[in-house]
Write an enzyme that holds these catalytic residues in place. Structure first.
Site, PDB file in Angstrom:
ATOM      1  CG  LEU A 250      -1.933  -1.230   1.205  1.00 42.51           C
ATOM      2  CD1 LEU A 250      -2.666  -1.197   2.665  1.00 42.51           C
ATOM      3  CD2 LEU A 250      -2.916  -1.215   0.051  1.00 42.51           C
TER       4      LEU A 250
ATOM      5  CG  ASP B 193       3.859   2.360  -5.722  1.00 42.15           C
ATOM      6  OD1 ASP B 193       2.866   2.249  -6.605  1.00 42.15           O
ATOM      7  OD2 ASP B 193       4.682   1.312  -5.459  1.00 42.15           O
TER       8      ASP B 193
HETATM    9  C1  GLA Z   1       4.960  -2.080  -6.831  1.00 38.84           C
HETATM   10  C2  GLA Z   1       5.806  -1.039  -7.526  1.00 38.84           C
HETATM   11  C3  GLA Z   1       5.010   0.123  -8.532  1.00 38.84           C
HETATM   12  C4  GLA Z   1       4.256  -1.002  -9.649  1.00 38.84           C
HETATM   13  C5  GLA Z   1       3.601  -1.910  -8.857  1.00 38.84           C
HETATM   14  C6  GLA Z   1       2.979  -3.074  -9.774  1.00 38.84           C
HETATM   15  O1  GLA Z   1       4.103  -1.327  -6.129  1.00 38.84           O
HETATM   16  O2  GLA Z   1       6.526  -0.355  -6.660  1.00 38.84           O
HETATM   17  O3  GLA Z   1       6.140   0.822  -9.375  1.00 38.84           O
HETATM   18  O4  GLA Z   1       5.225  -1.649 -10.552  1.00 38.84           O
HETATM   19  O5  GLA Z   1       4.271  -2.859  -7.851  1.00 38.84           O
HETATM   20  O6  GLA Z   1       1.922  -2.442 -10.533  1.00 38.84           O
END
Ligand code: GLA
Length: 355
Positions: free
Chosen positions: A118, A165
């Site tokens: 998260l 993220d």
């Molecule tokens: C993690 C990574 C993101 C993305 C997701 C998968 O959260 O930090 O950059 O690649 O996995 O969608």
């Protein structure tokens, strides 16, 4: 959850600045953010409170109500697989960007489960970089802060993640989704529907070696990029996918996930804007199947949790985040939420509701 008392009890003074940064849940668009594609994360009401006072020497002292003890690091340290690595990385990169010239005392508190997918680490690094910029009197925009926070992951921690993220927690506020083109870093903010909740439940499956699996998927996508002759497997045409038929079946499935997930995400963003929850839910369900069968990033107990979430009335449900454990997200009518959650958790005693 306030951070000032935690800071004060560790450092015996009030912090120079403090802030709150939300966590994020990705509604759809997984592993597309380092493959030229689109993502649709939403900001959560829960997140990380961070407080900071710059120091004149090279010490970085970090305290947290989520971990025990005061961690004392130095600006010259490398990442050491320790909970204070992200705070240290933020101070190092704030120095590189000219927002700090030395170490810092830092406190962090929060109600975001760590290691659940998260984005607790992005909420911390983005929060600290913004605080450092604010204290230096310099302006930093959300895209630049996100790029700098991604470099902490890629260059300091050694995690080859994309930029979803960092952008999600830097830009979106609770109650909003970020419809983000990760190739051009252009975006729209979309309000979440008033009568539905995007329920986040931890599967109870802890993300064992999730970073290792993530790196393998990244390498597989790199092999697809080499075969395609460009860096954007999400944007390839059906003909380009057909042209990959000489590759190993596993790589073809990884490529197909990138292409179809990107297309689903564009349609899902439009469905969210139109208030078409039936379509959004259908796309979430299809996304889970693609993650399960083509990208192979799910686990059988998570597949069962997602299937029951839908059977019990969610408009759609899917694994969310980097995969190999962690949380699911389900779109549920607010009036049904309590009964739905109770019924689902009764069937899956290892799972628990996060928000
Ligand atoms: C993690 C990574 C993101 C993305 C997701 C998968 O959260 O930090 O950059 O690649 O996995 O969608």
């Amino acid at each position: 959850m306030a951070v000032e008392p935690t800071f004060k009890s560790a450092f015996n003074a009030a912090p120079a600045a403090h802030s709150f940064t939300p966590g994020r849940v990705n509604l759809i668009g997984e592993h597309t953010d380092y493959n030229g594609g689109h993502v649709l994360p939403a900001a959560l009401h829960i997140g990380i409170h961070a407080a900071m006072t710059p120091r004149a020497d090279n010490k970085v002292r970090v305290t947290s109500d989520m971990f025990t003890g005061l961690s004392e690091r130095d600006l010259s340290d490398s990442a050491a697989n320790h909970w204070s690595d992200y705070a240290l990385g933020a101070v190092i990169f704030a120095n590189k960007a000219g927002y700090l010239s030395g170490g810092a005392d830092i406190a962090m508190t929060g109600n975001l489960p760590t290691g659940a997918g998260l984005s607790s680490s992005s909420a911390l690094t983005v929060g600290l970089l913004k605080l450092a910029a604010e204290l230096s009197g310099k302006q930093i925009d959300n895209t630049d802060v996100s790029k700098l926070a991604r470099r902490i992951e890629n260059e300091f921690i050694g995690m080859p993640c994309g930029i979803m993220d960092q952008m999600a927690v830097a830009v979106a506020r609770p109650g909003q989704a970020l419809s983000l083109d990760t190739k051009h870093l252009t975006y729209d903010l979309v309000d979440l529907p008033a009568d539905y909740h995007f329920a986040v439940l931890h599967s109870g499956q802890y993300r064992r070696n999730a970073d290792g699996h993530y790196k393998i998927r990244k390498q597989e996508c790199d092999a697809v990029k080499a075969a395609l002759g460009h860096d954007d497997p999400c944007l390839m045409s059906d003909a380009e996918l057909a042209g990959l038929s000489h590759l190993d079946d596993k790589l073809i499935r990884r490529a197909r996930h990138c292409m179809t997930e990107h297309r689903r995400t564009l349609r899902a963003a439009q469905a969210l804007k139109n208030g078409d929850i039936t379509m959004l839910g259908r796309l979430m369900n299809e996304s889970h199947v693609s993650m399960r069968d083509d990208f192979e990033m799910s686990l059988p107990p998570i597949d069962a949790l997602v299937a029951d979430a839908v059977k019990l009335g969610a408009a759609g449900a899917r694994l969310t985040g980097g995969g190999f454990g962690g949380c699911i997200v389900a779109c549920v009518k607010k009036t049904d939420l309590d009964d739905w959650t109770k019924a689902l958790l009764a069937l899956h005693p290892d799972a628990f509701a996060v928000c």
